[in-house]
Enzyme design. Structure first.
Site, mmCIF file in Angstrom:
data_model
loop_
_atom_site.group_PDB
_atom_site.id
_atom_site.type_symbol
_atom_site.label_atom_id
_atom_site.label_comp_id
_atom_site.label_asym_id
_atom_site.label_seq_id
_atom_site.Cartn_x
_atom_site.Cartn_y
_atom_site.Cartn_z
ATOM 1 N N ASP A 1 7.451 22.417 -25.692
ATOM 2 C CA ASP A 1 7.542 21.071 -25.130
ATOM 3 C C ASP A 1 8.679 21.126 -24.120
ATOM 4 O OD1 ASP A 1 7.583 18.177 -24.704
ATOM 5 O OD2 ASP A 1 6.666 17.996 -26.670
ATOM 6 N N HIS B 1 15.537 12.221 12.083
ATOM 7 C CA HIS B 1 14.369 12.260 12.962
ATOM 8 C C HIS B 1 13.495 11.024 12.719
ATOM 9 C CE1 HIS B 1 12.318 14.891 9.700
ATOM 10 N NE2 HIS B 1 11.770 13.701 9.615
ATOM 11 N N HIS B 2 13.777 10.283 11.667
ATOM 12 C CA HIS B 2 13.106 9.010 11.467
ATOM 13 C C HIS B 2 13.789 7.923 12.292
ATOM 14 C CE1 HIS B 2 10.876 10.580 7.971
ATOM 15 N NE2 HIS B 2 11.983 11.247 7.724
ATOM 16 N N TYR C 1 9.624 15.622 0.833
ATOM 17 C CA TYR C 1 9.465 16.958 0.251
ATOM 18 C C TYR C 1 9.183 16.873 -1.238
ATOM 19 C CZ TYR C 1 10.512 18.573 4.778
ATOM 20 O OH TYR C 1 10.426 18.767 6.120
ATOM 21 N N LYS D 1 4.712 29.561 4.548
ATOM 22 C CA LYS D 1 3.903 29.333 3.345
ATOM 23 C C LYS D 1 2.417 29.327 3.670
ATOM 24 C CE LYS D 1 6.867 26.896 0.219
ATOM 25 N NZ LYS D 1 6.688 26.200 -1.020
ATOM 26 N N GLU E 1 12.648 12.775 -0.042
ATOM 27 C CA GLU E 1 11.518 12.165 -0.754
ATOM 28 C C GLU E 1 10.181 12.717 -0.274
ATOM 29 O OE1 GLU E 1 10.901 10.301 -3.220
ATOM 30 O OE2 GLU E 1 8.897 9.498 -2.831
ATOM 31 N N TRP F 1 7.601 -0.558 3.982
ATOM 32 C CA TRP F 1 8.115 0.161 2.807
ATOM 33 C C TRP F 1 9.517 0.682 3.014
ATOM 34 C CZ3 TRP F 1 9.378 5.205 1.148
ATOM 35 C CH2 TRP F 1 9.203 6.231 2.095
ATOM 36 N N THR G 1 7.728 26.209 6.337
ATOM 37 C CA THR G 1 6.441 25.603 6.018
ATOM 38 C C THR G 1 5.312 26.457 6.571
ATOM 39 O OG1 THR G 1 7.606 23.525 6.363
ATOM 40 C CG2 THR G 1 5.248 23.398 6.010
ATOM 41 N N SER H 1 -0.538 27.011 -4.735
ATOM 42 C CA SER H 1 -0.091 28.382 -4.946
ATOM 43 C C SER H 1 -0.597 28.965 -6.258
ATOM 44 C CB SER H 1 1.438 28.467 -4.923
ATOM 45 O OG SER H 1 1.944 27.956 -3.724
ATOM 46 N N SER I 1 13.261 6.147 -13.975
ATOM 47 C CA SER I 1 12.190 6.969 -14.541
ATOM 48 C C SER I 1 12.138 8.335 -13.883
ATOM 49 C CB SER I 1 10.856 6.245 -14.340
ATOM 50 O OG SER I 1 9.790 7.158 -14.477
ATOM 51 N N SER I 2 12.146 8.333 -12.535
ATOM 52 C CA SER I 2 12.046 9.600 -11.812
ATOM 53 C C SER I 2 13.205 10.515 -12.150
ATOM 54 C CB SER I 2 12.045 9.356 -10.304
ATOM 55 O OG SER I 2 10.898 8.640 -9.931
ATOM 56 N N HIS J 1 14.001 11.433 3.526
ATOM 57 C CA HIS J 1 13.422 12.697 3.920
ATOM 58 C C HIS J 1 13.242 13.655 2.749
ATOM 59 C CE1 HIS J 1 11.361 15.085 6.670
ATOM 60 N NE2 HIS J 1 11.826 16.065 5.934
ATOM 61 N N ARG K 1 2.048 0.488 15.153
ATOM 62 C CA ARG K 1 1.738 0.369 13.729
ATOM 63 C C ARG K 1 2.236 -0.981 13.254
ATOM 64 N NH1 ARG K 1 5.918 4.482 10.697
ATOM 65 N NH2 ARG K 1 4.850 3.703 8.878
ATOM 66 N N HIS L 1 0.848 -1.194 0.000
ATOM 67 C CA HIS L 1 0.000 0.000 0.000
ATOM 68 C C HIS L 1 0.884 1.245 0.000
ATOM 69 C CE1 HIS L 1 -2.755 3.111 1.424
ATOM 70 N NE2 HIS L 1 -1.986 3.290 2.459
#
Lengths: 633, 211, 351
Positions: free
Chosen positions: A107, A305-306, A260, A334, A258, A142, A331, A271, A172-173, A256, A453, A78
């Site tokens: 293009d 922090h993870h 963002y 914004k 990722e 994951w 953050t 925006s 790809s990314s 991390h 979890r 998931h």
């Protein structure tokens, strides 16, 4: 001189844009964007089904809806599906659709590489998900912490699909990100300087830089795990001195940035949407841009922090506590700026705008729980509980997904030429908003109540029963609202009200051209004078502060009618990106199944690359001799 | 500098004046820095942590590896000469220098293969210990990059003989050159960080044996 | 219409506070709102601080958002609003203010961080080793070893030295404090102190890092007892079990099976081999020093629970477990010993 259309190829180069073959060989960013969005919506549905299985299993204690192993695969897949196959590609879909238009280009810089990015995503996504077909879907979570993912503890091929799937998807990314970096730097219309760019383009740029710097790190982590699993290497093998924490550091140094990558495009969309429907410019544009840059940079300084509970030591944990707390500042800035944009605006509550406003509300909640996580000493109580799951879903669903759906409603008219049904949209929005909060809100307190979890069941004496059931019901309501969204999309596509070029009285360049967008985008590339250039063409603000429409405004000074659109040259379609993508996917898949497949894949990929390299961007035709040059591109 | 006019039909005009493909190559190389950086970081983190040997000071032959590093460095020189030749329109010398670069690159690769087989015969494989694991993966991926480079160079030679490499399109050579120089620079870093830093230990081991 | 909606906002504020308070259920067994020791209490103090800060933001920002959405809703014929681009002082204020708030919040956070990660000198030592899927506890100073249920004296700090045998686990007893991970190749240090005695079933704990199929089943209990009760327990653990003559016939038979009988063991992955109980399990005090592969079974009958605190300890559960471990704890390393019923009963009696 004329090299003809059979250069290096067995088949003639495709020339038509019609039919299925037209789509399969397309290099047009608009079509590629639509393919990304459609595919990502399908994967989103698949990820949603997996989520509903998880929620059903957890709806009451001691349930036996699925076996423990299946459950563990469900939550793992998931997350992977939603992050890599739904949110990221949907964002890239919008990059493709919107960025060339917003910068006044025809293009992207590398149209064939763009096509390659899409096909590699599709095949990579299939490879990642393929484990289900064999009953061997990845089941270690994951983030796949070593040593649980070593062959000794994850003996089936689940982790192999994980490793190779992500390696292929990473390609790809990165290809997509390289493309957008060069496009944004190098293909802006005349006069379009950096601080006139729409915020969505800025966010695309920053996200792309994060992608090309973060993905190499996880690539290395995956390669190291692959070598451990297949060749008996010792990267994470305790007995030889390997350190499980190395995996965690490599993963989260990627992981991390990722997150963002997942949220910045969403912030870009919001925006764009908020100012349009408030009829006011974005408040504090320079600060919003700088905040985005700062978030991108600081995102590299917070990864541990993870890992607050792994025993890094008081000093290290303390440092990451402070950096993580600080990243809340840009953050928050914004959020305040978006709200100030709405202040004293003239706010139209279209569905797109409701989603954008909903984004602010839910992202604030997710951001607040994030701040509480940053306080490491109390985080020791919340880590690995459902409180984290609540945080993740508020920022990713309440944040990213809400904004992406806002983008769907907002830009649907531009690309399909039809409006989505507003009344239906509002009902769908409210059901989604309510369902989302019922599903994820209770997870905050059930987490503070100690529920871990990633558990396939729990016992009744814990006191978690009621809220788990509530959460499951909310999830089903949420799922239902998504079906309504799909229905709205399909129905509107077929018989929605015909849309103007500028149905929302927009501010940016994409609204200055017809809906749906002609394949050449702009008949004449505009000369840009100000930020929100399209708005400035339509309206002028007098000395008295009153803004009124310019008579005969709403057009670019040069008259479009005298442009011969047939003389506009666009890159020709090509099948080499597809061939190369097939080769790459087979190379990856072969590592899981049988090396012979990899070898075949490598050969196909080589053929693809050579064919591509020796194919010109445009085939020469009789009318325009200046394109006879071969370009190895 | 920013606002160059973009005429309708010329797809080569860019906002910065820099060719798209050159920008792509630089961005790609920047990204590749992080790839090698992560592998080098892994090597450094595990340096000195192997539970059993063989250890670096037992297997490294610095003079030998210095020669192969020199060979690779010289290949960068020949690459520069190749670019200079094509920019002058000198197809013949262009081909000579590109072939020279490919040959030198292949010699380097041959040297790597020989070195690896020697290590394996001395009991060091990717499975043996942390040193074996990190060393072979790091230098192995560098070798893969060099191999890809050699393929590109040979393709360039082939294209040249087919009349497809033109003077005004020297950018293609420049791009391959950039890649080649990057791979060379990475080797300088690896050679220093992996091999040269072991020199004191190697000397000490030799002294202990009484050289 | 707008005015009425605006009046609803204070109600919304109240409603949201109510919603936030719903989560407060300290009586629940794993609640983090019921700190029963100094570590948990300090962590709760930090949480309280951040909770109120979050609540303030929540009740100002969200109703404000709703208010603006309604108040500035576009009406037919509305002019284009003033095109405000920014406001320098406001932007400075809302950048600086959060930094200040966070700076203030950082102080207790970091102080408590130091406090919870550094055990007081002289703490009692417990070595904790996580296995798939059970907990091993060793008291090195006292020379005893047990599994899944931990005894500690009330009012004294206890230092836990966390290790893991196979994969990463995480040790957590919410009412006593936060968690730390148990990671192979390293030892992580943390401490708890229980300030009150535990209820009969103990304080609940659970493994908090996904560790494989039966992660959900890897639980533990902590019994905090008065010092003298603790000393009695320690003695009892060290005491040898009943000597051969004192065992009932059935129990003696059971003991013999435990130490000496070979049986065919079928494992979760289908492997089959010849095993004896004693090859994996130890019963201290009886001179049976088996391996540490499986949980230590010394005085297992005195434990309140079985299977890493998964089920209540009674002969029925023990018999079911011996019959088919996989049914109770999927993929457990405990193999299915093939036994006749008689032997099962004998073992039940012995243990």
């Amino acid at each position: 001189m004329a090299t003809g259309t059979r250069t290096g190829g067995i088949l003639a180069r495709p020339t038509s844009m019609e039919g299925v073959w037209g789509w399969v060989t397309t290099v047009d960013a608009k079509r590629i964007g639509m393919m990304y969005i459609t595919t990502s919506i399908l994967f989103f549905l698949w990820g949603g089904i997996q989520a509903l299985v998880v929620r059903t299993q957890l709806s009451y204690p001691g349930a036996e809806f699925v076996s423990p192993d299946t459950y563990n695969s469900m939550f793992t897949m998931h997350a992977l599906t939603m992050i890599f196959l739904a949110i990221m590609p949907m964002s890239v879909g919008f990059f493709n659709l919107i960025v060339p238009l917003q910068i006044g280009a025809r293009d992207v810089a590398f149209p064939r590489m763009n096509a390659l990015s899409y096909w590699v995503y599709l095949f990579g996504g299939l490879l990642l998900s393929m484990g289900w077909l064999f009953g061997e879907a990845a089941s270690s979570g994951w983030f796949a912490y070593a040593p649980l993912t070593e062959s000794a503890y994850a003996a089936d091929r689940g982790m192999d699909f994980y490793v190779l799937g992500l390696l292929v998807l990473g390609t790809s990314s990165m290809a997509g990100a390289f493309n957008f970096i060069v496009t944004i730097i190098n293909l802006r219309a005349p006069g379009l300087t950096w601080f006139k760019l729409p915020v969505f383009v800025w966010m695309t740029f920053i996200t792309s830089i994060l992608l090309v710097t973060a993905f190499p790190v996880i690539t290395v982590a995956l390669i190291e795990l692959m070598f451990d699993r297949y060749l008996g290497a010792n990267f994470f093998v305790a007995a030889q001195g390997g350190d499980p924490l190395l995996w965690q550091h490599l993963f989260w140094v990627f992981g991390h940035p990722e997150v963002y990558i997942l949220i910045l495009p969403a912030m870009g969309i919001v925006s764009e949407v908020l100012p349009t429907f408030a009829r006011k410019p974005l408040f504090g544009y320079p600060v919003i841009v700088f905040s985005g840059i700062i978030i991108g940079v600081m995102g590299w300084m917070v990864w541990s922090h993870h890992m607050f509970t792994v025993g890094l030591g008081t000093v290290a944990v303390g440092v990451f506590t402070v950096t993580t707390m600080l990243i809340a500042v840009p953050t928050g800035v914004k959020v305040f700026s978006w709200m100030a944009t709405m202040w004293k605006g003239s706010i139209a509550l279209t569905t797109a705008n409701l989603y954008a406003i909903g984004f602010i509300a839910l992202f604030v909640i997710g951001g607040l729980s994030g701040v509480s996580h940053s306080m490491s000493s109390s985080d020791f109580q919340q880590q690995d509980t459902y409180y984290v799951v609540a945080h993740i879903h508020y920022v990713l669903f309440g944040g990213s997904i809400m904004a992406l759906f806002s983008g769907l409603y907002y830009w649907f008219p531009k690309f399909t030429g039809r409006m989505m049904n507003e009344r239906y949209g509002k009902i769908q929005f409210f059901l989604l908003f309510i369902g989302m909060n019922i599903a994820f809100g209770p997870m905050h307190w059930v987490g503070m109540d100690g529920m871990p979890r990633r558990i396939y069941t729990y016992t009744s004496n814990m006191g978690w029963d009621f809220w788990n059931m509530v959460s499951t019901l909310g999830a089903f309501l949420l799922g239902f609202s998504i079906l309504l969204l799909l229905h709205n999309l399909v129905r509107s596509f077929k018989k929605g009200e015909i849309a103007d070029a500028d149905p929302w009285d927009g501010r940016t360049l994409e609204w200055s051209i017809p809906s749906p967008v002609p394949h050449y985008n702009f008949a004449r590339i505009p000369n840009v004078v100000s930020r929100d250039d399209w708005w400035a063409r339509k309206y002028v603000t007098g000395e008295d502060g009153v803004t009124h429409p310019i008579p005969q405004g709403g057009a670019y000074a040069e008259n479009e009618e005298d442009v011969d659109v047939h003389s506009i040259h666009l890159p020709d379609p090509s099948y080499w990106p597809l061939v190369t993508a097939i080769g790459l996917a087979l190379m990856g898949g072969g590592v899981v199944f049988h090396l012979a497949i990899s070898i075949v894949g490598a050969l196909i990929m080589l053929v693809g690359i050579y064919g591509w390299a020796f194919e010109p961007v445009n085939e020469p035709d009789e009318e325009h001799e200046e394109h006879e040059e071969q370009v190895i591109n | 500098m920013e606002a160059t006019i973009a005429p309708q039909h010329d797809e080569h005009a860019t906002t910065t004046g820099l060719d798209h493909r050159k920008m792509l190559m630089w961005t790609f190389l920047g990204s590749d820095c992080l790839f090698f950086g992560s592998l080098i970081a892994t090597y450094l983190i595990y340096r000195g942590q192997s539970i059993q040997g063989p250890f670096p000071y037992e297997v490294f032959d610095i003079p030998y590896t210095s020669v192969s590093a020199f060979v690779l460095l010289m290949s960068s020189l020949t690459m520069v000469l190749a670019l200079s030749a094509i920019q002058r329109g000198d197809q013949r010398n262009f081909r000579i220098w590109v072939i020279a670069t490919a040959v030198l690159g292949s010699v380097f690769l041959g040297g790597q293969v020989y070195e690896f087989t020697l290590f394996v015969s001395e009991g060091l494989t990717v499975k043996t210990n942390l040193f074996g694991t990190t060393f072979f993966v790091l230098t192995g991926f560098h070798g893969v990059h060099v191999t890809i480079g050699v393929f590109m160079l040979l393709s360039l030679v082939g294209a040249s003989f087919a009349g497809k490499v033109k003077q005004h399109q020297s950018i293609n050579v420049e791009l391959i050159g950039l890649y080649w120089h990057f791979v060379d620079i990475v080797w300088i870093v690896i050679f220093t960080v992996v091999y040269l830093v072991e020199a004191p230990a190697i000397e000490a081991a030799k002294a202990a044996v009484g050289h | 219409m707008n005015v009425r909606m605006i009046r609803a906002i204070p109600l919304l504020i109240l409603g949201s506070m109510l919603m936030l308070s719903v989560g407060c259920t300290p009586e629940h067994l794993m609640s983090t709102f019921d700190p029963l020791g100094p570590v948990a209490a300090e962590q709760k103090m930090v949480w309280d601080f951040v909770f109120w800060a979050m609540a303030v933001v929540f009740v100002t920002v969200l109703p404000m958002l709703l208010y603006m959405t309604l108040k500035f809703k576009r009406k037919e014929g509305d002019p284009i609003p003033p095109q405000t681009h920014g406001h320098r002082n406001l932007e400075i204020a809302w950048t600086v203010l959060p930094i200040l708030v966070l700076a203030v919040a950082a102080v207790p956070t970091l102080n408590v961080l130091k406090y919870v990660l550094e055990p007081p000198a002289g703490s009692m030592q417990v070595n904790v080793t996580g296995h798939q899927w059970w907990w091993e506890f060793e008291y090195p100073e006292l020379g005893i070893r047990t599994a899944n249920e931990l005894y500690i004296p009330v009012g004294k700090p206890v230092q836990f030295n966390l290790q893991a045998k196979d994969v990463i686990h995480s040790f957590w007893v919410p009412k006593l404090g936060g968690k730390q991970d148990a990671i192979p190749t390293r030892t992580n240090v943390m401490w708890y102190q229980a300030d009150v005695t535990s209820p009969p079933e103990g304080f609940y704990g659970q493994c908090m890092e996904f560790c494989g199929t039966s992660h959900a089943n890897m639980r533990l209990r902590v019994h905090a007892v008065e010092s003298d009760a603790f000393d009695i327990w320690v003695q009892a653990q060290k005491e040898p079990g009943p000597v051969a003559e004192d065992l009932s016939e059935l129990a003696a038979e059971g003991r013999d099976y435990f130490e000496n009988m070979d049986f065919t063991a079928t494992y979760a992955d289908g492997a089959v081999s010849k095993q004896r109980c004693v090859y994996c399990h130890t019963v201290d005090g009886l001179g049976i020093s088996g391996a540490r592969t499986g949980p230590n079974l010394t005085h297992v009958a005195s434990r309140r629970t079985l299977l890493s605190a998964l089920v209540t300890n009674n002969s029925e559960n023990l018999t079911s477990w011996l019959d088919n471990p996989q049914a109770m704890k999927p993929v457990s390393r405990m193999p299915i010993p093939t036994l006749t019923d008689a032997k099962t009963v004998a073992w039940g009696e012995y243990l």
